[in-house]
Design a protein around this motif. Sequence first.
Motif, PDB file in Angstrom:
ATOM      1  N   ARG A  86       0.909  -1.341   0.056  1.00  0.00           N
ATOM      2  CA  ARG A  86       0.001   0.040   0.004  1.00  0.00           C
ATOM      3  C   ARG A  86       0.842   1.172   0.117  1.00  0.00           C
ATOM      4  O   ARG A  86       0.520   2.297  -0.603  1.00  0.00           O
ATOM      5  CB  ARG A  86      -0.917   0.044   1.134  1.00  0.00           C
ATOM      6  CG  ARG A  86      -2.141  -1.027   0.905  1.00  0.00           C
ATOM      7  CD  ARG A  86      -3.094  -1.075   2.367  1.00  0.00           C
ATOM      8  NE  ARG A  86      -3.646   0.238   2.219  1.00  0.00           N
ATOM      9  CZ  ARG A  86      -5.010   0.351   1.232  1.00  0.00           C
ATOM     10  NH1 ARG A  86      -5.161  -0.819   0.767  1.00  0.00           N
ATOM     11  NH2 ARG A  86      -5.418   1.445   1.296  1.00  0.00           N
ATOM     12  N   MET A  87       1.934   1.075   0.815  1.00  0.00           N
ATOM     13  CA  MET A  87       2.789   2.464   0.690  1.00  0.00           C
ATOM     14  C   MET A  87       3.545   2.690  -0.645  1.00  0.00           C
ATOM     15  O   MET A  87       3.583   3.641  -0.949  1.00  0.00           O
ATOM     16  CB  MET A  87       3.912   2.049   1.822  1.00  0.00           C
ATOM     17  CG  MET A  87       5.025   3.313   1.980  1.00  0.00           C
ATOM     18  SD  MET A  87       6.646   2.732   0.868  1.00  0.00           S
ATOM     19  CE  MET A  87       6.952   1.187   1.663  1.00  0.00           C
ATOM     20  N   ALA A  88       4.026   1.534  -1.272  1.00  0.00           N
ATOM     21  CA  ALA A  88       4.606   1.627  -2.341  1.00  0.00           C
ATOM     22  C   ALA A  88       3.747   2.139  -3.287  1.00  0.00           C
ATOM     23  O   ALA A  88       4.013   2.987  -4.271  1.00  0.00           O
ATOM     24  CB  ALA A  88       5.279   0.331  -2.763  1.00  0.00           C
ATOM     25  N   SER A  89       2.484   1.608  -3.479  1.00  0.00           N
ATOM     26  CA  SER A  89       1.451   1.961  -4.391  1.00  0.00           C
ATOM     27  C   SER A  89       1.138   3.128  -4.250  1.00  0.00           C
ATOM     28  O   SER A  89       0.898   3.946  -5.443  1.00  0.00           O
ATOM     29  CB  SER A  89       0.511   0.842  -4.536  1.00  0.00           C
ATOM     30  OG  SER A  89       0.865  -0.491  -4.793  1.00  0.00           O
ATOM     31  N   THR A  90       0.725   3.657  -3.187  1.00  0.00           N
ATOM     32  CA  THR A  90       0.554   5.220  -3.029  1.00  0.00           C
ATOM     33  C   THR A  90       1.552   5.982  -3.517  1.00  0.00           C
ATOM     34  O   THR A  90       1.284   7.051  -4.227  1.00  0.00           O
ATOM     35  CB  THR A  90       0.304   5.177  -1.540  1.00  0.00           C
ATOM     36  OG1 THR A  90      -0.909   4.603  -1.185  1.00  0.00           O
ATOM     37  CG2 THR A  90      -0.112   7.006  -1.282  1.00  0.00           C
ATOM     38  N   ALA A  91       2.634   5.839  -3.163  1.00  0.00           N
ATOM     39  CA  ALA A  91       3.778   6.708  -3.718  1.00  0.00           C
ATOM     40  C   ALA A  91       3.995   6.845  -5.126  1.00  0.00           C
ATOM     41  O   ALA A  91       4.363   7.775  -5.867  1.00  0.00           O
ATOM     42  CB  ALA A  91       5.182   6.253  -3.024  1.00  0.00           C
ATOM     43  N   PHE A  92       3.871   5.367  -5.600  1.00  0.00           N
ATOM     44  CA  PHE A  92       3.833   5.309  -7.268  1.00  0.00           C
ATOM     45  C   PHE A  92       3.008   6.343  -8.054  1.00  0.00           C
ATOM     46  O   PHE A  92       3.101   6.949  -9.009  1.00  0.00           O
ATOM     47  CB  PHE A  92       3.522   3.903  -7.817  1.00  0.00           C
ATOM     48  CG  PHE A  92       3.700   3.721  -9.283  1.00  0.00           C
ATOM     49  CD1 PHE A  92       4.920   3.742  -9.963  1.00  0.00           C
ATOM     50  CD2 PHE A  92       2.549   3.532  -9.816  1.00  0.00           C
ATOM     51  CE1 PHE A  92       4.820   3.563 -11.369  1.00  0.00           C
ATOM     52  CE2 PHE A  92       2.461   3.390 -11.123  1.00  0.00           C
ATOM     53  CZ  PHE A  92       3.540   3.298 -11.935  1.00  0.00           C
ATOM     54  N   PHE A  93       1.693   6.298  -7.409  1.00  0.00           N
ATOM     55  CA  PHE A  93       0.786   7.080  -8.052  1.00  0.00           C
ATOM     56  C   PHE A  93       1.124   8.652  -7.957  1.00  0.00           C
ATOM     57  O   PHE A  93       0.339   9.581  -8.703  1.00  0.00           O
ATOM     58  CB  PHE A  93      -0.761   6.821  -7.782  1.00  0.00           C
ATOM     59  CG  PHE A  93      -0.955   5.495  -8.277  1.00  0.00           C
ATOM     60  CD1 PHE A  93      -1.231   5.341  -9.627  1.00  0.00           C
ATOM     61  CD2 PHE A  93      -1.327   4.538  -7.468  1.00  0.00           C
ATOM     62  CE1 PHE A  93      -1.539   4.353 -10.244  1.00  0.00           C
ATOM     63  CE2 PHE A  93      -1.621   3.159  -7.992  1.00  0.00           C
ATOM     64  CZ  PHE A  93      -1.801   3.103  -9.307  1.00  0.00           C
TER      65      PHE A  93
END
Length: 490
Positions: A86-93
């Motif tokens: 969730r952390m990485a996906s949030t940062a990715f967008f």
Amino acid sequence: MTTDTQVAQAPGSLLGRARKGVLWVSVVVYGSKVLNVATTLILARILAPEDYGLLAAASVVVAALVVFTDMGLGTAIVQSKADRQRMASTAFFLMPAIGLLLYLVAFASAGTLADLLNSPRSENLIRVVSLSLLLGSFATVPAALLEKDMAYKRKAIPDLVPTFVYIAVTLVLATAFDAGPYSLAIGSVSSTVAAVVLVWAVSSWRPSWCFDWAIAKQLVSFGKHVLGGGVIIYVTTNMDNIFVSRVEGPAALGLYGLAYSLANLPATHIADVIGRVLLPSFVQMNDDLARLRRNYVRSLKLITLVVSPVVAGLAATSPVLVPVLLGPKWEPMVPALALLLVFGGIRSVAGSTGSLLLAVGRPGVIFVTGLTGLALQAIALPVFLLVLDMGVTGAGLAVALASLVNSALIMAVVQRMLHFSGRRTLALGTRRLLPAALMGGVVWGVGTALPVALPTLLLQVVLGAALYVGFLVLINGRAPIDEARALTGR
């Protein structure tokens, strides 16, 4: 898919993983720097100082926007203990949206910014180089996750191969198409494209269709301190370029820019090898003060052992090295190069200390201590360039003084935080730096007594290596050698 738990339970000690990390980061950094130095030597004989100055002016603009492209999220990902996916996906967008916005800003304001820098020919160069803002944003998250996992072996390919792309594109454009500064700009963008493609190829992580506002706030909250420190670092490292460009013009900026770039090879980039590995290592031991202090001292000893002879040696040989390897047209940068090299070595120690401060959740210290160095630079630059008319040398002296003050402040904070003995630290530092200083003095003297030629340079290099080892053992005994073997596992 690798998880944080799996990484934490990976076999081998943390020190062993850090050693492997140093090895692989060393391969990448040293390999790319050796290739870049070789390319610089070739291009310096093909391109004029003004060509480098035009690109340097464009880079001043792009570097400002790069600070806001990352917004400290890369470091926040490494430090965060939130749910990985969730952390990485949030940062990715977040990243591509920020990158696109900043590219549009750079494209629209390129003409105005080029005029402000007294370099109108840099307008289109700004637009070309700014493409890296958008393209590079797609690689931030997978690259940060690889670093968080200390997966430096996998990360070596996307870190090193783009250097070959840059070299190939730049040399072809400069030699076959006479593209001048555009050969450097297009080569830089090409290397960014290669890095993005390769980091995704070696990363097993893929984003999920989720965006967690709570995690986003946590990342931004941590990142804002890193961002603040990044702004200070940007202003500190680019204020000199702005002054030189405005006062002296693109040709002088080319001389100064190349001197600054060469000066940072032995200092910042050698320390960066260790610093990049230290951050995730320190994060995992930040609850144990004694262990943290012990490993931090070890890292400083290793940095000093490696950086000090390189810095002193290059500073001492610069009056011979520059005209022999780069050509007579670059000789005016010698005094600035020597100043930046000596104080760059001091700055490299403070740079590695930044990894410690980030790991223990004290990024604000970097921001606060940087303000004093920034203020001093803001005072010194107009005095040395406008009042004393010292040109490129004055800019180097201003930056050197500001770096010295900033490094001293950071070290004072860490000394109190880790309960170091000031007297013992000073004595240890003196013993470790004195061999390099003595070696540099002898090597410089040899250079002044002999003709400026390649044989003199080779003699200085061989003599310097032998003298440093001799002085090191004479003053410190075998302790530094044993410590280096312990850290490298030999």
